[in-house]
Design an enzyme around this catalytic site. Sequence first.
Site, mmCIF file in Angstrom:
data_model
loop_
_atom_site.group_PDB
_atom_site.id
_atom_site.type_symbol
_atom_site.label_atom_id
_atom_site.label_comp_id
_atom_site.label_asym_id
_atom_site.label_seq_id
_atom_site.Cartn_x
_atom_site.Cartn_y
_atom_site.Cartn_z
ATOM 1 N N GLU A 60 -62.256 30.426 27.535
ATOM 2 C CA GLU A 60 -63.369 29.677 28.487
ATOM 3 C C GLU A 60 -62.690 28.332 29.127
ATOM 4 O OE1 GLU A 60 -66.855 28.433 26.307
ATOM 5 O OE2 GLU A 60 -66.912 30.303 25.253
ATOM 6 N N GLN B 13 -77.423 32.653 24.685
ATOM 7 C CA GLN B 13 -77.281 31.962 25.996
ATOM 8 C C GLN B 13 -77.860 32.503 27.200
ATOM 9 O OE1 GLN B 13 -73.188 29.806 24.788
ATOM 10 N NE2 GLN B 13 -74.211 28.520 26.491
ATOM 11 N N HIS C 248 -71.234 33.999 18.007
ATOM 12 C CA HIS C 248 -71.074 32.990 18.728
ATOM 13 C C HIS C 248 -72.514 32.091 18.564
ATOM 14 C CE1 HIS C 248 -69.715 31.418 22.962
ATOM 15 N NE2 HIS C 248 -70.676 30.380 22.595
ATOM 16 N N TYR D 260 -61.229 23.498 27.973
ATOM 17 C CA TYR D 260 -62.072 22.912 29.180
ATOM 18 C C TYR D 260 -61.250 21.688 29.867
ATOM 19 C CZ TYR D 260 -66.105 25.913 28.418
ATOM 20 O OH TYR D 260 -66.962 27.017 28.103
ATOM 21 N N TRP E 128 -66.074 30.062 32.437
ATOM 22 C CA TRP E 128 -67.438 30.024 31.880
ATOM 23 C C TRP E 128 -68.298 29.069 33.002
ATOM 24 C CZ3 TRP E 128 -69.879 31.412 27.485
ATOM 25 C CH2 TRP E 128 -71.148 30.933 27.340
ATOM 26 N N GLU F 201 -77.967 26.275 27.676
ATOM 27 C CA GLU F 201 -76.495 25.369 27.295
ATOM 28 C C GLU F 201 -77.011 24.743 25.581
ATOM 29 O OE1 GLU F 201 -73.599 25.833 27.720
ATOM 30 O OE2 GLU F 201 -73.528 26.743 29.522
ATOM 31 N N TRP F 202 -77.419 25.319 24.898
ATOM 32 C CA TRP F 202 -77.649 24.836 23.548
ATOM 33 C C TRP F 202 -78.603 23.537 23.535
ATOM 34 C CZ3 TRP F 202 -76.401 28.785 20.710
ATOM 35 C CH2 TRP F 202 -75.438 29.618 21.149
ATOM 36 N N ASN G 155 -66.217 32.366 17.613
ATOM 37 C CA ASN G 155 -66.409 31.236 18.719
ATOM 38 C C ASN G 155 -66.390 29.813 18.408
ATOM 39 O OD1 ASN G 155 -66.844 30.350 21.714
ATOM 40 N ND2 ASN G 155 -68.277 29.353 20.710
ATOM 41 N N GLU G 156 -65.259 29.217 18.800
ATOM 42 C CA GLU G 156 -65.184 27.701 18.354
ATOM 43 C C GLU G 156 -65.466 27.225 17.015
ATOM 44 O OE1 GLU G 156 -67.126 25.588 21.537
ATOM 45 O OE2 GLU G 156 -66.067 26.382 23.034
#
Length: 580
Positions: free
Chosen positions: A480, A110, A213, A397, A531, A538-539, A257-258
Site C-alpha cells: 500500500e 472499506q 483486514h 506510505y 491505495w 477510511e475507518w 494487514n498492518e
Amino acid sequence: MWSALLRTTVLSAVLIPIAYAQISPPDFPPLPVPITSGYTQTDLDQLWQSVEQNGIPVVKANITRVLEPLANFSVGPEPPRFRPAYLQANTSGLRLPEGFLYGVSTAATQVEGAVKEGGRGPSSWDWICHNVPSTCSGETPDVTVNEYYQYKQDIQRVKAMGVNTFSFSIAWPRILPFGSKGSPVSEKGLKFYDDFIDELVKNGIEPVATLFHWDTPINLMSQGGFLNRSIVEDFNNYASIVFQRYGKKVKTWITFNEPLVYCAIYATFPFDATQKGGVNATLSPFICAPNLIEAHATAVQTYRGLVSQGKIAKGKISIKHDGQKPLPFDPDSESDREVADRVADFYLGLFSQPIHVDGNYPQSIEDSFPPSVLRRFTDEEKDIIKGSADFYAIDAYAVTVAKTAPGGLEACISDVNNVYWPVCQDTNPVTQHSRVNGWPIGATADPANTGLSDTTQHMREFLKWLSEKYPSPGGIYITEFGFTEPFEVLLPELYQITWDERRANYLLDYLNEALLAINEDKIDLRGMFIWTPFDNFEWRSATQQKYGLQHVNFSAPGLDRTYKISFFQVRDFFREHLLK
C-alpha cells in the site's frame, strides 16, 4: 488501509502509554453475549440486534443487484498534461522488471457494503460504528462504495488503468458469520468471492487476497478477540476454509494487514471494552501481538501443508507489515539516532524480527516487557514462526522523524511511569514531520491527516535499510502507498476535486523513486499496489478522508465514480516503464 487519523490515535495511545495504569472504558452499550453453540439464524439475528441497539439501523444501498460491465465503456476525455516531461528525465529509459506486480489495493470493510447480505455476520467495526457513532465520524460501513454489487464495473474501470494486480481482503464474518471453529460456513459468502476472483481473472488481473483486514467477527471480539489466545485456532480454521476454496485461483496471499496498528486498536476506546480483568491500555497491544504472530504462522503452516498435499496450487504467502525507520530529528544527535532505531524496533521489529529473522522480539522490546506481559515463544513455536513469510510485504506510505523525548533517553527508558515510555520518542507532530533546521520533511497531506507527508525523496534510503535489516528471498512488495489531497473533502465542484495535483505528484515521485531503487540500488522490489482505486470508508475518518484515484459521489444513488488526474498519470507511468 489505515487512515492517518486512526494510526495517530492508536499509536500515541499505545506506544506512549500511561504505564500500567488501569484505564476504564467509558460507558456505552454492552458487547453481545458470546454465542458458542447452536449458531442458529436467531443467534445471528441477536448479534445484529446488538449492532442496532443504539437506534441506528443497518441501511442498504440503492443498488442491490450485481451490475454487469458497461457495453460501451470509456475512460472519457483525457486531462491536460500538468507536469513537464523533464521532471522524470532521470528515469525515462528505465523499466520495471519482468513479472513485476503493479496494481491497486482495497479492503472489505472499506468498500464492500452489503453488511447483512448473504448471511454475513457483524464485525467489530459494524458494532462500533453503530453503537459509538463518534468513533466513525458519525458514519457506518453499511454501504460505503457498494462494491458487493458494483464490483464488475469497478474492475472494468480499474482495468482501464492497465494494472495486472488487484489486492483485496476477504471479510471473515462473510465466510463465518460467528467467526469460530465449529460454527456454520456461509456458502453465499464463499460464492461472492468466487465471482469476484473469477471476474478479476477474466480481465487478466491477478488477485492478491488478504485474509484479515481488521474485521474481527463481533462474536469473537466479545470473547476478547486477539487478546484471547483461543482465537488462533479460530483463525486457522477460517484460513483453511478460504485456502481450500480459492487456493487454485489465488497465488499470492497475505495473512494479516498492518498488525501493529491492529493490536494498538485494543488500547483505544471503544475497542478496550474487550479487555478483561488485569489488562489495560498499556498491556493489551503486547498481549495481542504474540497471539497474532502465532495465528499468522499457524495459518502459513496450514497453507504450506495444503500445497504439499496437492490440494491447492503452489503460491506465496506473507504478512503485511506497517511502520518505518524514521529519520533522526537532529542527524548529529546520538540520542536522536538511537531513538530512531528504537522506533523502528517497536514499529516494525515487533512483528518483523520474529517472522523474518529468528523468532525473537528486538532486544529493546524484550528489555521493556517481562514474559508475564509479552509472551515469549518456545523453541517449537519459533521453528514455526521464523521463516513464515515467503516475501516481505509492507504498507509504506511515508517516513517520519524521531526526536528524543523530553528529559533524555536514559531517564525515559528507566522510568515506566514516564508518559513517553516505552518508545521514548517526542510525540509532538511538529518534531515528527520536520528537522532540526526547521524545514518539513515533505509536503503535507490533508490537514486532518496529521500522520502523512510526501516523503518520497526518502523512500530509496528506507528500502535500502529494509532490505538489509529484513532480507527476504522473495523480495519486497509495497502493498500500500497513497496520499490524501489537501482539503479535497471541502471542494464544492467536481472539476476542482478531480484535479488532485498533490496526490499525483506523490504517486509519480514515489514510482520514479522505486524505478531508481530497482535499477540503480538493485533493490529486489517485485510489486507495488496503490491505495486505493476509489474513495472509500477510511475507518475513524469514514468518507471524510480521500485516498482514491477516483472520486465517489456518496450522495448520488449510484455512487457515481469519476477519474481524477492521478489515475491518468499512474496509467501513463506504467505504459512507459513496463518491460515490453
